[in-house]
Design a protein around this motif. Structure first.
Motif, mmCIF file in Angstrom:
data_model
loop_
_atom_site.group_PDB
_atom_site.id
_atom_site.type_symbol
_atom_site.label_atom_id
_atom_site.label_comp_id
_atom_site.label_asym_id
_atom_site.label_seq_id
_atom_site.Cartn_x
_atom_site.Cartn_y
_atom_site.Cartn_z
ATOM 1 N N UNK B 72 0.828 -1.213 0.000
ATOM 2 C CA UNK B 72 0.000 0.000 0.000
ATOM 3 C C UNK B 72 0.858 1.258 0.000
ATOM 4 N N UNK B 73 2.143 1.134 0.362
ATOM 5 C CA UNK B 73 2.977 2.327 0.523
ATOM 6 C C UNK B 73 3.792 2.700 -0.721
ATOM 7 N N UNK B 75 3.981 4.362 -4.117
ATOM 8 C CA UNK B 75 3.128 5.290 -4.875
ATOM 9 C C UNK B 75 2.864 4.826 -6.314
ATOM 10 N N UNK B 78 -0.288 2.821 -5.931
ATOM 11 C CA UNK B 78 -1.412 3.713 -5.611
ATOM 12 C C UNK B 78 -1.930 4.412 -6.861
ATOM 13 N N UNK B 81 -4.002 2.085 -8.977
ATOM 14 C CA UNK B 81 -5.327 1.913 -8.369
ATOM 15 C C UNK B 81 -6.202 3.124 -8.672
ATOM 16 N N UNK B 98 -7.205 -4.705 -1.296
ATOM 17 C CA UNK B 98 -6.500 -5.447 -0.248
ATOM 18 C C UNK B 98 -5.009 -5.456 -0.557
ATOM 19 N N UNK B 99 -4.183 -5.353 0.469
ATOM 20 C CA UNK B 99 -2.733 -5.400 0.279
ATOM 21 C C UNK B 99 -2.138 -6.613 0.989
ATOM 22 N N UNK B 101 0.969 -6.939 1.705
ATOM 23 C CA UNK B 101 2.183 -6.528 2.416
ATOM 24 C C UNK B 101 3.376 -7.405 2.057
ATOM 25 N N UNK B 223 12.282 1.089 -0.215
ATOM 26 C CA UNK B 223 13.273 2.052 0.249
ATOM 27 C C UNK B 223 14.349 1.353 1.094
ATOM 28 N N UNK B 246 11.731 3.525 -5.739
ATOM 29 C CA UNK B 246 11.786 3.389 -4.281
ATOM 30 C C UNK B 246 13.173 2.909 -3.837
#
Lengths: 328, 328
Positions: B72-73, B75, B78, B81, B98-99, B101, B223, B246
């Protein structure tokens, strides 16, 4: 004190912050053994059972939690969702995430969709404060946690940062470093965070003895809104105080396109301290919210509510982060 | 040609790219009146009805689309989506997101959750290519669109960028600007994008006539993984080619902490061109994927599938974006 214990009670008895309780119970971040022990002892004393429900999938339950956010592209919201998700996953819950894309009617529609999907609980970062939407979620009859807003209603839990104190601290810093004229580029003033940050900005300005000038503009918490508001400014002041980091990123990008030197020509500040704020050129002076922890605490409030029908509201501390985008 | 028309057919008949068809039908981005007319005429000629289903809520349908992403983190995800959501909202559909992770077993669990919630269709950015998960979604019996991967199976549509060509172009640019030693910090090599970018990097290296040196490390598209891989490098080469932006952000942050000068001491490149890539210091040389449009096209493929049971796969172009993080 209510009959059943919640995280606030544990924090009080252990003599630690709610953040620490949250960290210990999620187990994702480092907490010293000594503090961990105090938290676990307090939880034991209170007979706190955070995972009472998760022991078996109960009949008629879907083990899903609806999560309604305003914008999927804002990393501040994503990080909150991540914190909640990491917590809830351990208790056997799945988050169904919906984004209203900033559209108020959509928020209401999505609430109906999630409710018709029989989610066991709801978490929401509302688009605005005090809307029919917030009135409605109270009457859903399922546990609800409102995030990034403080709701004083008996059937809703809530968690937010202390936006007022964070923005006040930032403004005092800017005044101390000899900034005399300001522009405040607000996010949506109908949100709790928008209201509180604006209120802090105004209070500091009004109480200021020396001559200061300021201008206030209103937009939304987005990159493009930052650019739009910047273009509407009557003049470039000593400091542009942005409602959040996304607005600040838009302002920074546009000012640099216009060949302004940051911070020599103008200081820029944000609010949130998202991952990218330390990577901009220059890195952004901002107010840190612990968004991941906000998600954790929200998840914990939801578990308290699912287990014990306990409601609570939590205000989290912020921290001023001084970097290169504001002149000393 | 299949019996029923899809966006690929419209693009072919109108003589425009699939991106243009997507933009016209979503109506969110600017397209010249002349091109719009051609697209709409072609759609008319083919009796294409993208919103056939949306005219009324059909019985037994939930009008929800499950969307399963790895993180979800990021971008990049995102924005995909967001593109899909803006499109599907117009057709009366709601996305339940739904993620996983990054956890493979979680991906499988979430698929079951979404399926048990009776979503009408599924969109997914898979964690890995060619997993049991991808085998399983084929047999769900509902329309499925796989994003960021190209699936050659008759019951699944898919859309991805041409990662191979994007990475090849970037590598040729770095060779042309006299970089002689390289480190390739790969994202997960089990993803389609990871495989394709690595394949392009290796092919360019192997075909190179002059002496070049290189080192390849594997991590994830995050990251922190960028920082981890950087620390494992045997030596700092002329250019660090990162699997995505990232990873590059992590590398950039860590190298600057270590007092390296970018790009004087070492060039850094990314892949994706997320919003923040132009704001870093220095701004990031990268390969642009049109992620928002990827989401739009995915939504359109899903509508084609819901309406006409039509499946297709689309490969989107990338673009080299040269900025200050690589030396000329």
């Amino acid at each position: 004190m209510q009959k059943h214990p919640g995280i606030k009670d544990i924090a009080r008895i252990a003599g630690v912050s709610i953040a620490t309780v949250s960290r210990v119970l999620n187990g994702n971040s480092y907490v010293s053994p000594e503090l961990s022990k105090r938290v676990l002892e307090a939880a034991g004393k209170l007979k706190y059972q955070p995972n009472r429900i998760a022991r078996g999938l109960r009949k008629g339950k879907t083990n899903t939690i609806g999560f309604l956010i305003p914008d999927i592209e804002n990393p501040f919201f994503s990080a909150i969702v991540k914190g909640a998700e990491d917590f809830l996953r351990k208790f056997g819950y799945t988050i169904l995430l919906c984004s209203s894309s900033g559209i108020a009617e959509r928020e209401d529609e999505l609430l109906n969709v999630l409710f018709s999907h029989k989610v066991d609980g709801l978490m929401t970062i509302p688009l605005e404060s005090q809307t029919p939407y917030l009135e409605k979620i109270e009457r859903l009859g399922i546990p609800v946690v409102v995030i990034d807003d403080i709701i004083k209603k008996k059937d809703v839990s809530s968690v937010a940062s202390d936006n007022y104190s964070g923005m006040s601290q930032l403004m005092r810093y800017l005044l101390d470093t000899n900034h005399k004229s300001f522009a405040f580029l607000s996010g949506d003033p109908h949100t709790y965070s928008g209201k509180e940050r604006l209120r802090a900005f105004r209070d500091v300005m009004v109480r200021q003895q020396e001559n200061v000038e300021y201008e206030i503009l209103f937009g939304t918490y987005t990159f493009n809104s930052g650019i739009d508001m910047l273009r509407k400014l009557k003049r470039i002041p000593d400091a542009i105080v942005c409602g959040n980091d996304m607005i600040a990123f838009g302002v920074l990008t546009e000012l640099q396109r216009m060949r302004y030197k940051i911070p020599d020509d103008v200081s820029i500040t944000g609010f949130d301290d998202v991952l990218f704020s330390k990577m901009t050129n220059p890195p952004l002076t901002t107010v840190r919210q612990d968004y991941y922890m906000m998600g954790e605490v929200a998840a914990q409030l939801l578990m308290d509510s699912l287990n014990y029908k306990k409601r609570d509201s939590v205000l989290l501390k912020t921290e001023l982060v001084i970097r290169g985008s504001s002149r000393e």
